[in-house]
Design a protein around this motif. Sequence first.
Motif, short mmCIF file in Angstrom:
data_model
loop_
_atom_site.label_atom_id
_atom_site.label_comp_id
_atom_site.label_asym_id
_atom_site.label_seq_id
_atom_site.Cartn_x
_atom_site.Cartn_y
_atom_site.Cartn_z
N LYS A 109 0.53 -0.98 -0.29
CA LYS A 109 0.31 0.24 -0.24
C LYS A 109 1.13 1.08 0.09
N LEU A 110 0.67 2.29 -1.12
CA LEU A 110 1.56 3.36 -1.16
C LEU A 110 0.55 4.44 -0.82
N GLU A 111 0.73 5.05 0.27
CA GLU A 111 -0.09 7.00 0.59
C GLU A 111 0.81 8.20 0.06
N ALA A 112 0.74 8.77 -0.77
CA ALA A 112 1.64 10.18 -0.31
C ALA A 112 0.39 11.53 0.68
N LYS A 113 0.84 11.73 1.37
CA LYS A 113 0.59 13.31 2.96
C LYS A 113 -0.59 13.96 2.34
N LEU A 114 0.72 14.41 1.36
CA LEU A 114 0.32 15.71 0.55
C LEU A 114 0.69 14.86 -1.52
N PRO A 115 -0.81 14.99 -2.00
CA PRO A 115 -0.27 14.63 -3.10
C PRO A 115 -0.29 15.70 -3.86
N ALA A 116 -0.44 16.66 -3.87
CA ALA A 116 -0.46 18.12 -4.80
C ALA A 116 0.15 18.73 -3.68
N LEU A 117 1.49 20.14 -5.16
CA LEU A 117 1.57 20.93 -4.43
C LEU A 117 2.43 22.11 -5.37
N ARG A 118 2.40 22.99 -5.30
CA ARG A 118 1.91 24.21 -5.52
C ARG A 118 3.73 25.43 -5.51
N VAL A 131 5.06 3.50 3.17
CA VAL A 131 4.86 2.48 1.89
C VAL A 131 3.59 1.52 3.06
N LYS A 132 3.50 0.45 3.05
CA LYS A 132 3.24 -0.60 3.88
C LYS A 132 3.31 -2.04 3.05
N ASN A 133 3.95 -2.73 3.64
CA ASN A 133 3.90 -4.58 3.05
C ASN A 133 2.96 -4.96 3.75
N ASP A 134 2.26 -5.00 2.86
CA ASP A 134 0.82 -5.72 3.92
C ASP A 134 0.52 -7.81 3.99
N SER A 135 2.07 -7.80 3.75
CA SER A 135 2.04 -8.99 3.96
C SER A 135 2.30 -10.23 4.90
N PRO A 136 2.78 -11.24 5.07
CA PRO A 136 3.28 -11.88 6.07
C PRO A 136 4.48 -12.09 6.17
N LYS A 175 7.18 1.52 6.25
CA LYS A 175 8.35 2.59 6.45
C LYS A 175 7.92 4.53 5.28
N ASP A 176 8.79 5.22 5.98
CA ASP A 176 7.84 6.59 5.89
C ASP A 176 9.14 7.10 4.86
N LEU A 177 8.93 7.36 3.56
CA LEU A 177 9.34 8.22 2.20
C LEU A 177 9.13 9.47 2.09
N LYS A 178 10.69 10.05 1.59
CA LYS A 178 10.68 11.85 1.22
C LYS A 178 11.09 10.98 0.13
N LEU A 179 10.16 11.63 -1.50
CA LEU A 179 10.34 11.98 -2.94
C LEU A 179 10.40 12.86 -3.07
N SER A 200 7.94 -5.08 -5.65
CA SER A 200 8.60 -5.83 -4.70
C SER A 200 8.55 -7.05 -4.57
N GLY A 201 8.37 -7.43 -6.14
CA GLY A 201 8.72 -8.37 -7.00
C GLY A 201 6.85 -9.74 -6.95
N LYS A 202 6.46 -9.55 -6.19
CA LYS A 202 5.27 -10.60 -5.77
C LYS A 202 4.32 -9.39 -6.10
N ALA A 203 4.28 -7.85 -6.20
CA ALA A 203 3.54 -6.48 -5.11
C ALA A 203 4.18 -5.33 -6.07
N GLN A 204 2.67 -4.80 -6.48
CA GLN A 204 3.51 -3.68 -6.59
C GLN A 204 2.01 -2.32 -6.08
N ALA A 205 2.63 -1.40 -6.03
CA ALA A 205 1.74 0.05 -5.76
C ALA A 205 2.01 0.52 -6.36
#
Length: 352
Positions: A109-118, A131-136, A175-179, A200-205
């Motif tokens: 699962k992948l989310e952007a806190k503020l997806p639009a910047l000006r 990004v969350k690894n929603d798997s075992p 995991k929290d990342l910055k783009l 991840s090879g088995k999943a994507q977002a």
Amino acid sequence: DFPAVTETAGSSFTLDVSLANHGVPPKRIALALEGLPDGWTYEFDGDGKPIRAAMVGPGQTRDITVKITPAKEAAKKAYQLTLTGTGADEKLSLPLDVTLAAPAPAALKLEAKLPALRGSAKSNFDYDLTVKNDSPQDVTVNLAARAPAGFDTTFKEQYGSQELTSVPIKANQSKDLKLSVKPPQDVPAGQYKVLVGMNSGKAQAETPVVLDITGQPQLALVGPGGMLSGSAIAGKEHTFSVTVNNNGGAVAKAVKLSADAPSGWKVDFDPAKVDQIPPGGKAKAEMRITPASNAIAGDYSVNVDADGDGASDDLKFRVTVETSTAWGFAGLGVIGVAVLVMAGAVTRYGRR
């Protein structure tokens, strides 16, 4: 805490339980897990160590972890187990319902806190991502960003400086990342989309982020007739026409004209300030230059500057100084007087 659970077949799992003494003398309680199918194993842990019994004083509570490992071939169904605690004169029991299920499919699962910047093309466009690894299973996630041509993208940890191309994430952890996205300096105003991808090879977002780029002014100074040079006479004012172009995508505001000239020179502009220049527009000004009266003939450099809100430009204007004709006539007069004096001297003393 949870006596009925669903766990993944083929993997060990743990259950947290508490043993409490409600006001009776200290007792030693032997622990066991009953009803296990063949091939299953279990272990009790207390304070991080394997245990088989616990001693609990009056008013005390002991936290215990039960680790259960099903047989590899265990069927995917419900099982009834019983957790027991046996003392000198009593036996405690806690029924447990355990259901084994097929492993959950790998998922991200992948989310952007503020997806639009000006901002302008010079602004910092930094997007906070989770990004969350929603798997075992633990996974290594590859990072990618598809941006318009000329846009630079880099991934970093939320509070780090090291650039990343991949990141390990434990099972069911985030995991929290910055783009960071850097657009070209000359990009036109408008909205631009960057598609962020994790694999991840088995999943994507994927998730999009947007840069809303506002226009910015871009000043360009042009000399008279496109030339960068002119001539003037020492001590006399000479006027040159200069043009300030706005090649950017926003209005250039409060544009001030100034110059840095040799000592003793005078330079001013009319007008000295332009309130605004529209995108694609231009403004003209008269540059009045008066070289010092004692300036020697030759080439001199005058630095001309145009400074506005958020934009500036400069040019070097070469001025060729010529001496005044009055000085030339004065020089001829001096030479003529010298010749006459010499002629008189020869006439008077030449025959002696």
